[in-house]
Structure formats: C-alpha cells, structure tokens
Design a protein around this motif. Structure first.
Motif, PDB file in Angstrom:
ATOM      1  N   MET A  45       0.798  -1.220   0.000  1.00 25.86           N
ATOM      2  CA  MET A  45       0.000   0.000   0.000  1.00 25.86           C
ATOM      3  C   MET A  45       0.837   1.280   0.000  1.00 25.86           C
ATOM      4  O   MET A  45       0.356   2.340  -0.355  1.00 25.86           O
ATOM      5  CB  MET A  45      -0.982   0.005   1.175  1.00 25.86           C
ATOM      6  N   ALA A  46       2.096   1.202   0.351  1.00 22.46           N
ATOM      7  CA  ALA A  46       2.956   2.387   0.326  1.00 22.46           C
ATOM      8  C   ALA A  46       3.647   2.545  -1.024  1.00 22.46           C
ATOM      9  O   ALA A  46       4.277   3.558  -1.279  1.00 22.46           O
ATOM     10  CB  ALA A  46       4.001   2.289   1.438  1.00 22.46           C
ATOM     11  N   GLY A  47       3.506   1.535  -1.873  1.00 23.91           N
ATOM     12  CA  GLY A  47       4.287   1.531  -3.102  1.00 23.91           C
ATOM     13  C   GLY A  47       3.506   1.802  -4.366  1.00 23.91           C
ATOM     14  O   GLY A  47       2.318   2.118  -4.349  1.00 23.91           O
ATOM     15  N   HIS A  48       4.209   1.653  -5.487  1.00 23.32           N
ATOM     16  CA  HIS A  48       3.637   1.852  -6.809  1.00 23.32           C
ATOM     17  C   HIS A  48       2.863   0.621  -7.252  1.00 23.32           C
ATOM     18  O   HIS A  48       3.234  -0.509  -6.941  1.00 23.32           O
ATOM     19  CB  HIS A  48       4.745   2.131  -7.827  1.00 23.32           C
ATOM     20  N   VAL A  49       1.819   0.856  -8.040  1.00 20.31           N
ATOM     21  CA  VAL A  49       1.036  -0.247  -8.590  1.00 20.31           C
ATOM     22  C   VAL A  49       1.886  -1.035  -9.583  1.00 20.31           C
ATOM     23  O   VAL A  49       1.896  -2.253  -9.582  1.00 20.31           O
ATOM     24  CB  VAL A  49      -0.252   0.281  -9.262  1.00 20.31           C
ATOM     25  N   PHE A  50       2.613  -0.314 -10.411  1.00 20.15           N
ATOM     26  CA  PHE A  50       3.489  -0.936 -11.400  1.00 20.15           C
ATOM     27  C   PHE A  50       4.916  -0.464 -11.123  1.00 20.15           C
ATOM     28  O   PHE A  50       5.334   0.570 -11.640  1.00 20.15           O
ATOM     29  CB  PHE A  50       3.059  -0.553 -12.820  1.00 20.15           C
ATOM     30  N   PRO A  51       5.666  -1.205 -10.320  1.00 16.18           N
ATOM     31  CA  PRO A  51       7.012  -0.755  -9.936  1.00 16.18           C
ATOM     32  C   PRO A  51       8.051  -0.994 -11.040  1.00 16.18           C
ATOM     33  O   PRO A  51       8.970  -1.785 -10.892  1.00 16.18           O
ATOM     34  CB  PRO A  51       7.312  -1.582  -8.687  1.00 16.18           C
ATOM     35  N   LEU A  52       7.844  -0.312 -12.159  1.00 15.49           N
ATOM     36  CA  LEU A  52       8.739  -0.446 -13.301  1.00 15.49           C
ATOM     37  C   LEU A  52       9.310   0.919 -13.657  1.00 15.49           C
ATOM     38  O   LEU A  52       8.618   1.928 -13.569  1.00 15.49           O
ATOM     39  CB  LEU A  52       7.986  -0.974 -14.527  1.00 15.49           C
ATOM     40  N   SER A  53      10.539   0.923 -14.112  1.00 13.69           N
ATOM     41  CA  SER A  53      11.129   2.178 -14.566  1.00 13.69           C
ATOM     42  C   SER A  53      10.594   2.507 -15.952  1.00 13.69           C
ATOM     43  O   SER A  53      10.105   1.629 -16.679  1.00 13.69           O
ATOM     44  CB  SER A  53      12.651   2.070 -14.613  1.00 13.69           C
ATOM     45  N   GLU A  54      10.720   3.754 -16.338  1.00 10.01           N
ATOM     46  CA  GLU A  54      10.277   4.172 -17.666  1.00 10.01           C
ATOM     47  C   GLU A  54      11.045   3.419 -18.750  1.00 10.01           C
ATOM     48  O   GLU A  54      10.473   3.003 -19.754  1.00 10.01           O
ATOM     49  CB  GLU A  54      10.471   5.680 -17.833  1.00 10.01           C
ATOM     50  N   SER A  55      12.331   3.203 -18.529  1.00 10.45           N
ATOM     51  CA  SER A  55      13.129   2.491 -19.537  1.00 10.45           C
ATOM     52  C   SER A  55      12.705   1.026 -19.648  1.00 10.45           C
ATOM     53  O   SER A  55      12.742   0.454 -20.742  1.00 10.45           O
ATOM     54  CB  SER A  55      14.619   2.609 -19.239  1.00 10.45           C
ATOM     55  N   ALA A  56      12.283   0.423 -18.561  1.00 12.61           N
ATOM     56  CA  ALA A  56      11.818  -0.968 -18.610  1.00 12.61           C
ATOM     57  C   ALA A  56      10.532  -1.072 -19.425  1.00 12.61           C
ATOM     58  O   ALA A  56      10.359  -2.014 -20.212  1.00 12.61           O
ATOM     59  CB  ALA A  56      11.589  -1.504 -17.200  1.00 12.61           C
ATOM     60  N   VAL A  57       9.642  -0.109 -19.267  1.00  7.14           N
ATOM     61  CA  VAL A  57       8.398  -0.099 -20.042  1.00  7.14           C
ATOM     62  C   VAL A  57       8.711   0.113 -21.517  1.00  7.14           C
ATOM     63  O   VAL A  57       8.164  -0.587 -22.383  1.00  7.14           O
ATOM     64  CB  VAL A  57       7.431   0.989 -19.517  1.00  7.14           C
ATOM     65  N   GLU A  58       9.602   1.054 -21.816  1.00  5.34           N
ATOM     66  CA  GLU A  58       9.981   1.314 -23.209  1.00  5.34           C
ATOM     67  C   GLU A  58      10.602   0.082 -23.859  1.00  5.34           C
ATOM     68  O   GLU A  58      10.288  -0.257 -25.008  1.00  5.34           O
ATOM     69  CB  GLU A  58      10.962   2.483 -23.280  1.00  5.34           C
ATOM     70  N   GLN A  59      11.474  -0.590 -23.129  1.00  8.81           N
ATOM     71  CA  GLN A  59      12.133  -1.789 -23.663  1.00  8.81           C
ATOM     72  C   GLN A  59      11.104  -2.902 -23.921  1.00  8.81           C
ATOM     73  O   GLN A  59      11.141  -3.563 -24.955  1.00  8.81           O
ATOM     74  CB  GLN A  59      13.208  -2.270 -22.696  1.00  8.81           C
ATOM     75  N   SER A  60      10.176  -3.085 -22.993  1.00  3.71           N
ATOM     76  CA  SER A  60       9.132  -4.103 -23.170  1.00  3.71           C
ATOM     77  C   SER A  60       8.253  -3.776 -24.364  1.00  3.71           C
ATOM     78  O   SER A  60       7.863  -4.669 -25.129  1.00  3.71           O
ATOM     79  CB  SER A  60       8.272  -4.204 -21.905  1.00  3.71           C
ATOM     80  N   TRP A  61       7.933  -2.483 -24.532  1.00  4.39           N
ATOM     81  CA  TRP A  61       7.116  -2.056 -25.668  1.00  4.39           C
ATOM     82  C   TRP A  61       7.824  -2.361 -26.982  1.00  4.39           C
ATOM     83  O   TRP A  61       7.225  -2.910 -27.904  1.00  4.39           O
ATOM     84  CB  TRP A  61       6.803  -0.565 -25.555  1.00  4.39           C
ATOM     85  N   ARG A  62       9.123  -2.038 -27.061  1.00  3.35           N
ATOM     86  CA  ARG A  62       9.893  -2.303 -28.289  1.00  3.35           C
ATOM     87  C   ARG A  62       9.934  -3.798 -28.590  1.00  3.35           C
ATOM     88  O   ARG A  62       9.786  -4.219 -29.742  1.00  3.35           O
ATOM     89  CB  ARG A  62      11.311  -1.750 -28.157  1.00  3.35           C
ATOM     90  N   ARG A  63      10.135  -4.597 -27.560  1.00  2.00           N
ATOM     91  CA  ARG A  63      10.195  -6.047 -27.740  1.00  2.00           C
ATOM     92  C   ARG A  63       8.857  -6.604 -28.235  1.00  2.00           C
ATOM     93  O   ARG A  63       8.823  -7.434 -29.150  1.00  2.00           O
ATOM     94  CB  ARG A  63      10.565  -6.723 -26.413  1.00  2.00           C
ATOM     95  N   ALA A  64       7.772  -6.143 -27.642  1.00  2.00           N
ATOM     96  CA  ALA A  64       6.439  -6.619 -28.052  1.00  2.00           C
ATOM     97  C   ALA A  64       6.142  -6.214 -29.489  1.00  2.00           C
ATOM     98  O   ALA A  64       5.597  -7.003 -30.269  1.00  2.00           O
ATOM     99  CB  ALA A  64       5.374  -6.051 -27.110  1.00  2.00           C
ATOM    100  N   ARG A  65       6.510  -4.997 -29.840  1.00  2.00           N
ATOM    101  CA  ARG A  65       6.311  -4.511 -31.205  1.00  2.00           C
ATOM    102  C   ARG A  65       7.115  -5.349 -32.197  1.00  2.00           C
ATOM    103  O   ARG A  65       6.614  -5.711 -33.265  1.00  2.00           O
ATOM    104  CB  ARG A  65       6.757  -3.043 -31.280  1.00  2.00           C
TER     105      ARG A  65
END
Length: 124
Positions: A45-65
C-alpha cells in the motif's frame, strides 16, 4: 505519472492520477476488467502499482512490437485507440473527455478516429 496503491479507491472503483500531462489531477473510473486486474495484483500500500522504470516499459514495448512485426506503433497511439473505442461504446464526448483528460473539443477530436464500419453498426 505514477500510480500508487493509495490512489486507488476500490470501494468506488476509481483511480486518481496526480500531476498529469496537463498539470492537473484526474480521477478516472475503472472498467470492470481494469478493476479485476488491479484487484488481483499483490499490494504494498505504500508503493507503486506498477514498480517499473520508464526504460523498462519502453524496452518491453519495443520487444512486443518487434515480436508482433509492427514497425510504426507508438505507446501513445494506445490513447488514440482508447479514445475512439470509448466513443464507439456510446459514451458522449463529455464523458470521454472526463476519462481521457482532454480539455477542449478540438483536442478530443484529434484523438478520436472512428471507423466507418463501426458507425454503420451504430446507425442500425
């Protein structure tokens, strides 16, 4: 924009996004599927819902694409698609703008791309 567990009200099925792109806070309703996904996630409850860095999201997006063999699809394009689908579901422009955060009719129009075949279905 970071979503924290404390910003989700499970009893009302809403989430508050603080300091959005236009600088305002925005309260959005959660769809039934979104609510179910959030409800199923482990919570700190003190933390982020999605504890991911912006670069991790970008990398995952590129991989999925790459796996989907799609060259020109940007993460922000999802907002265009979601805006159009909300209109197609029958929400009026005021309701859609409340969810998407568009402040003007002109900006909402820029993000709305309706398909003629879907309009035919709506006309009956």
């Amino acid at each position: 924009m970071e979503l924290r567990w404390k910003d989700i009200d499970f009893s009302k099925k809403i989430a508050v996004f603080h300091d959005t792109k236009n600088g305002d806070d925005r309260t959005i309703p959660l769809s039934t599927p979104a609510f179910a996904v959030l409800h199923s996630l482990p919570r700190d409850m003190a933390g982020h819902v999605f504890p991911l860095s912006e670069s991790a999201v970008e990398q995952s997006w590129r991989r999925a694409r790459k796996r989907a063999i799609i060259k020109k699809l940007y993460f922000h394009d999802l907002r265009h698609g979601a805006t159009s689908r909300l209109i197609e579901k029958g929400l009026n422009p005021m309701q859609v703008a409340a969810i998407t955060g568009h402040k003007t009719w002109q900006m909402l129009k820029l993000y709305t791309h309706l398909r003629a075949e879907d309009l035919v279905k709506m006309l009956g």
